[in-house]
Design a protein around this motif. Structure first.
Motif, short mmCIF file in Angstrom:
data_model
loop_
_atom_site.label_atom_id
_atom_site.label_comp_id
_atom_site.label_asym_id
_atom_site.label_seq_id
_atom_site.Cartn_x
_atom_site.Cartn_y
_atom_site.Cartn_z
N PRO A 95 0.83 -1.22 0.00
CA PRO A 95 0.00 0.00 0.00
C PRO A 95 0.86 1.27 0.00
CG PRO A 95 -0.03 -1.05 2.16
CD PRO A 95 0.72 -1.97 1.26
N ASP A 96 0.32 2.33 -0.57
CA ASP A 96 1.06 3.60 -0.64
C ASP A 96 1.49 4.09 0.74
OD1 ASP A 96 0.66 3.52 -3.36
OD2 ASP A 96 -0.85 5.12 -3.39
N TYR A 97 0.66 3.84 1.76
CA TYR A 97 1.00 4.36 3.08
C TYR A 97 2.33 3.85 3.59
CZ TYR A 97 -0.49 0.06 5.62
OH TYR A 97 -0.61 -1.21 6.10
N PHE A 98 2.74 2.64 3.16
CA PHE A 98 4.01 2.07 3.60
C PHE A 98 5.16 3.06 3.38
CE2 PHE A 98 8.04 0.20 2.50
CZ PHE A 98 8.31 -0.58 3.60
N PHE A 99 5.11 3.79 2.30
CA PHE A 99 6.19 4.69 1.90
C PHE A 99 6.10 6.05 2.60
CE2 PHE A 99 5.46 1.55 -1.33
CZ PHE A 99 6.74 1.12 -1.63
N GLU A 100 5.06 6.23 3.39
CA GLU A 100 4.82 7.54 4.01
C GLU A 100 4.84 7.55 5.53
OE1 GLU A 100 0.98 8.14 2.28
OE2 GLU A 100 1.78 8.36 0.26
N VAL A 101 4.45 6.44 6.17
CA VAL A 101 4.29 6.44 7.63
C VAL A 101 5.61 6.21 8.36
CG1 VAL A 101 1.90 5.64 7.47
CG2 VAL A 101 3.73 3.97 7.77
#
Length: 193
Positions: A31-37
């Motif tokens: 998921p995209d969130y992996f790269f942000e959180v």
């Protein structure tokens, strides 16, 4: 977002073409969130570089770099075949891929190792791996938490590492979470050095 570009150096560590192609498939499913959180919502269990925007990505890169450096040492690395090394690195890249679940939840999902192992299983027909490779990969992901196997209610949820592969992956993840071991990152979240 080019997810493969975010892991270009780490993908380059892998020599076995079937593992590399399979890793690329799975990175694109993260998921995209992996790269942000952040790696830790509280900051209690990870060093400063793993906090804030992109912290989980940096933690993952640190764990992979620990593995790469250890496996380059012939005393350690010669205990594993090349494909085994590559599968362990793949497992480290994926180990926290669903740390907040699907869909994303506010807090870390304790059973995230099982969620990621299940995602590998669900997508096994898209991968270029033998059945035993899939099983090894799932086992190192699902056991990466080491001795921390009980959830917040005291239920035993996660498997403990028992094989040399599981122990190695847990060790790399554990070392990457130690506050005394620091990595420097550039503006693209790549390790400097």
């Amino acid at each position: 977002m080019d997810k493969l570009e975010k892991f270009s150096r780490e993908i380059g560590y892998i020599k076995t073409e079937s593992v590399k192609k399979s890793l690329e498939v799975m990175i694109n499913k993260m998921p995209d969130y992996f790269f942000e959180v952040a790696a830790s919502s509280t900051g209690k269990y990870h060093p400063e570089y793993a906090l804030g925007d992109g912290g989980l990505l940096r933690h993952t890169k640190a764990a992979v770099r620990v593995a790469y450096e250890l496996l380059e040492d012939p005393i350690i690395g010669n205990k594993y075949a090349q494909k085994e090394k590559d599968l362990m690195i793949m497992g480290l890249i994926l180990h926290d891929g669903l740390k907040h679940g699907i869909p994303m939840e506010k807090y870390v999902k304790f059973e995230h190792p099982l969620l990621m192992a299940n995602l590998v299983e669900q997508n096994k027909n898209e991968l270029f791996l033998e059945k035993e490779d899939i099983e090894l990969l799932k086992s190192v992901i699902s056991s990466h938490m080491g001795p921390w196997t009980t959830d917040y209610n005291g239920n035993d949820v996660l498997p403990k590492p028992t094989t040399k592969y599981q122990n190695f992956v847990h060790m790399c993840d554990y070392l990457a979470s130690r506050k005394a071991i620091l990595f420097k990152f550039d503006e693209k979240n790549d390790i400097v050095g």
